[in-house]
Design an enzyme around this catalytic site. Structure first.
Site, PDB file in Angstrom:
ATOM      1  N   GLY A 135      18.800 -79.171  42.789  1.00 35.81           N
ATOM      2  CA  GLY A 135      18.600 -80.624  42.858  1.00 35.81           C
ATOM      3  C   GLY A 135      19.131 -81.386  41.661  1.00 35.81           C
ATOM      4  O   GLY A 135      18.672 -82.502  41.388  1.00 35.81           O
ATOM      5  N   SER A 136      20.134 -80.813  40.954  1.00 35.54           N
ATOM      6  CA  SER A 136      20.640 -81.552  39.781  1.00 35.54           C
ATOM      7  C   SER A 136      21.313 -82.862  40.221  1.00 35.54           C
ATOM      8  O   SER A 136      21.209 -83.869  39.517  1.00 35.54           O
ATOM      9  CB  SER A 136      21.585 -80.690  38.944  1.00 35.54           C
ATOM     10  OG  SER A 136      22.737 -80.365  39.672  1.00 35.54           O
ATOM     11  N   ASN A 137      21.959 -82.863  41.380  1.00 32.17           N
ATOM     12  CA  ASN A 137      22.534 -84.130  41.884  1.00 32.17           C
ATOM     13  C   ASN A 137      21.428 -85.105  42.257  1.00 32.17           C
ATOM     14  O   ASN A 137      21.534 -86.304  41.979  1.00 32.17           O
ATOM     15  CB  ASN A 137      23.424 -83.862  43.103  1.00 32.17           C
ATOM     16  CG  ASN A 137      24.826 -83.489  42.702  1.00 32.17           C
ATOM     17  OD1 ASN A 137      25.591 -84.346  42.250  1.00 32.17           O
ATOM     18  ND2 ASN A 137      25.161 -82.220  42.822  1.00 32.17           N
ATOM     19  N   LEU A 208      21.898 -77.354  52.905  1.00 34.46           N
ATOM     20  CA  LEU A 208      22.790 -76.345  53.477  1.00 34.46           C
ATOM     21  C   LEU A 208      22.682 -76.168  54.993  1.00 34.46           C
ATOM     22  O   LEU A 208      23.405 -75.364  55.569  1.00 34.46           O
ATOM     23  CB  LEU A 208      22.574 -75.004  52.760  1.00 34.46           C
ATOM     24  CG  LEU A 208      22.805 -75.081  51.239  1.00 34.46           C
ATOM     25  CD1 LEU A 208      22.681 -73.719  50.590  1.00 34.46           C
ATOM     26  CD2 LEU A 208      24.160 -75.703  50.913  1.00 34.46           C
ATOM     27  N   ASN A 225      27.415 -86.848  52.751  1.00 35.91           N
ATOM     28  CA  ASN A 225      27.287 -85.513  52.150  1.00 35.91           C
ATOM     29  C   ASN A 225      28.256 -85.413  50.985  1.00 35.91           C
ATOM     30  O   ASN A 225      29.300 -86.071  50.970  1.00 35.91           O
ATOM     31  CB  ASN A 225      27.641 -84.456  53.206  1.00 35.91           C
ATOM     32  CG  ASN A 225      27.610 -83.049  52.637  1.00 35.91           C
ATOM     33  OD1 ASN A 225      26.687 -82.681  51.915  1.00 35.91           O
ATOM     34  ND2 ASN A 225      28.634 -82.254  52.950  1.00 35.91           N
ATOM     35  N   HIS A 227      30.533 -82.532  48.996  1.00 38.63           N
ATOM     36  CA  HIS A 227      31.025 -81.165  49.126  1.00 38.63           C
ATOM     37  C   HIS A 227      31.809 -80.814  47.860  1.00 38.63           C
ATOM     38  O   HIS A 227      32.631 -81.622  47.396  1.00 38.63           O
ATOM     39  CB  HIS A 227      31.920 -81.036  50.365  1.00 38.63           C
ATOM     40  CG  HIS A 227      32.328 -79.624  50.611  1.00 38.63           C
ATOM     41  ND1 HIS A 227      31.470 -78.678  51.150  1.00 38.63           N
ATOM     42  CD2 HIS A 227      33.489 -78.970  50.361  1.00 38.63           C
ATOM     43  CE1 HIS A 227      32.091 -77.516  51.223  1.00 38.63           C
ATOM     44  NE2 HIS A 227      33.318 -77.656  50.746  1.00 38.63           N
ATOM     45  N   ASP A 268      31.197 -80.366  57.345  1.00 40.00           N
ATOM     46  CA  ASP A 268      32.157 -80.847  56.336  1.00 40.00           C
ATOM     47  C   ASP A 268      33.372 -81.542  56.962  1.00 40.00           C
ATOM     48  O   ASP A 268      34.515 -81.295  56.565  1.00 40.00           O
ATOM     49  CB  ASP A 268      32.649 -79.663  55.467  1.00 40.00           C
ATOM     50  CG  ASP A 268      31.498 -78.973  54.758  1.00 40.00           C
ATOM     51  OD1 ASP A 268      30.532 -79.654  54.389  1.00 40.00           O
ATOM     52  OD2 ASP A 268      31.576 -77.745  54.577  1.00 40.00           O
ATOM     53  N   GLU A 297      30.608 -84.592  40.138  1.00 42.27           N
ATOM     54  CA  GLU A 297      29.570 -85.060  41.065  1.00 42.27           C
ATOM     55  C   GLU A 297      28.620 -86.045  40.377  1.00 42.27           C
ATOM     56  O   GLU A 297      28.337 -87.123  40.907  1.00 42.27           O
ATOM     57  CB  GLU A 297      28.782 -83.866  41.626  1.00 42.27           C
ATOM     58  CG  GLU A 297      29.655 -82.974  42.501  1.00 42.27           C
ATOM     59  CD  GLU A 297      28.906 -81.811  43.146  1.00 42.27           C
ATOM     60  OE1 GLU A 297      29.311 -81.372  44.222  1.00 42.27           O
ATOM     61  OE2 GLU A 297      27.910 -81.327  42.549  1.00 42.27           O
TER      62      GLU A 297
HETATM   63  C1  GAR Z   1      26.491 -79.263  44.726  1.00 42.98           C
HETATM   64  O1  GAR Z   1      27.552 -78.826  43.943  1.00 42.98           O
HETATM   65  C2  GAR Z   1      26.969 -79.720  46.093  1.00 42.98           C
HETATM   66  O2  GAR Z   1      28.280 -80.220  46.059  1.00 42.98           O
HETATM   67  C3  GAR Z   1      26.916 -78.442  46.875  1.00 42.98           C
HETATM   68  O3  GAR Z   1      25.739 -77.817  46.446  1.00 42.98           O
HETATM   69  C4  GAR Z   1      25.547 -78.125  45.068  1.00 42.98           C
HETATM   70  C5  GAR Z   1      24.091 -78.482  44.873  1.00 42.98           C
HETATM   71  O4  GAR Z   1      23.785 -78.527  43.507  1.00 42.98           O
HETATM   72  N1  GAR Z   1      26.914 -78.698  48.281  1.00 42.98           N
HETATM   73  C6  GAR Z   1      27.516 -77.894  49.165  1.00 42.98           C
HETATM   74  O5  GAR Z   1      28.063 -76.878  48.863  1.00 42.98           O
HETATM   75  C7  GAR Z   1      27.457 -78.401  50.617  1.00 42.98           C
HETATM   76  N2  GAR Z   1      28.398 -77.691  51.412  1.00 42.98           N
HETATM   77  P1  GAR Z   1      22.455 -79.224  42.993  1.00 42.98           P
HETATM   78  O6  GAR Z   1      21.303 -78.687  43.834  1.00 42.98           O
HETATM   79  O7  GAR Z   1      22.326 -78.829  41.558  1.00 42.98           O
HETATM   80  O8  GAR Z   1      22.637 -80.690  43.163  1.00 42.98           O
END
Ligand code: GAR
Length: 311
Positions: A135-137, A208, A225, A227, A268, A297
């Site tokens: 969940g850093s994003n 996911l 989303n 990616h 995607d 991101e």
């Molecule tokens: C992120 O890098 C996002 O782009 C990716 O999962 C990561 C989640 O990181 N998403 C995918 O791969 C979707 N196909 P986070 O939990 O630290 O935000």
């Protein structure tokens, strides 16, 4: 008392009933973005406030000895118009619904050009972040909108008990909706719960699971989303997180990046909103590339969301 029993009986059938009144109440619930309990209070306040206003207006007219006739009707409507907002606001206080009615009356005033307001501040935009991992994003998005004038992160939806994003939600005091497979793919995909929570926009940040058609239909062009690659390359089922970076490195790509896109029925695939690139050096590993991608991101995702919601 009668009003209370009537509104309570309507609200108790809200989710199941099929009478026209049940459908109308469900529409109101979606329009006002409130849950069943809050809708019950709101209807009760409208009914009580309206009756009280009528009663007090008649008392004022008889105190001034204005008898029935055109003058009576004119003054009655005038007094009702002035008194109604004040009485509704007063009645709403003990039921904890003052903020709802204040914003309701402001909106009405603005629509009738009686008060000037910035159109944007009238309506809060509520975001649900869907995430399955750390969940850093999600954290960056929450930080970005913490003091925003009208955009709120109002819900975290997560399909993985124990995921890091749940700690973020509890630290940030943001309600959580846990997503169960059966209900997500075979039921209503939580669209009723999201509507009842007043969600306007869904952001997938490391979520996911594929989004079911029913949810896409309930939120048309309202789900995006992120990616961690330059779509259409390195997307599709099984392409997530580290796996994407490993594939990019295995193919000796010179650059990678991020893609923010609308969500449609195919993994995607939806219309691309934004892309940003970074170089991939021969010494990069999946971990170092992941760091670069996360950097892109964090820098772009909150801003892109803000731009989309400010249009
Ligand atoms: C992120 O890098 C996002 O782009 C990716 O999962 C990561 C989640 O990181 N998403 C995918 O791969 C979707 N196909 P986070 O939990 O630290 O935000």
């Amino acid at each position: 008392m009668f009003l209370m029993i009537f509104t309570f009986s309507c609200a108790s059938r809200l989710n199941t009933g099929n009478r026209p009144i049940d459908k109308m109440l469900r529409k109101l619930q979606q329009k006002w973005k409130v849950n069943g309990r809050k809708l019950l209070f709101i209807l009760f306040i409208f009914a009580t406030g309206g009756s009280l206003t009528g009663y007090i207006s008649k008392k004022i007219l008889s105190a001034f000895q204005i008898e029935n006739g055109w003058l009576w009707t004119f003054v009655y409507i005038l007094i009702m118009t002035i008194l109604w907002p004040m009485i509704i606001l007063l009645v709403s206080i003990p039921f904890g619904q003052f903020p709802f009615f204040l914003s309701y009356i402001r909106k009405m005033g603005a629509r009738l050009h009686l008060i000037k307001t910035n159109k944007r501040t009238l309506q809060e935009i509520r975001i649900a972040i869907f995430a399955s991992g750390a969940g850093s994003n999600a954290q960056k998005i929450i930080d970005h909108f913490r003091s925003h004038a009208y955009i709120r992160v109002s819900l975290i939806a997560c399909n993985k008990p124990g995921a890091g994003v749940l700690n973020i939600a509890s630290r940030e005091n943001i309600p959580v909706q846990l997503i169960e497979k059966e209900k997500f793919f075979k039921g209503n995909a939580y669209s009723d719960e999201l509507m009842a929570a007043g969600i306007d926009f869904i952001v997938l940040a490391g979520f996911l699971w594929k989004i079911p058609t029913s949810l896409i239909k309930a939120f048309p062009k309202k789900i995006i989303n992120i990616h961690p690659a330059l779509l259409p390359g390195y997307g599709g089922k099984g392409m997530y997180g580290q796996k994407v970076h490993e594939a990019v490195i295995a193919n000796h790509e010179k650059e990678s990046g991020i893609t923010i896109h609308y969500v449609d029925e195919i993994y995607d695939h939806g219309t691309i909103i934004f892309q940003d690139k970074c170089p991939v050096s021969p010494t990069d590993t999946a971990e170092t590339l992941a760091k670069k991608i996360h950097g892109l991101e964090y820098k772009n995702f909150p801003l892109v969301i803000e731009q989309l919601l400010s249009k």
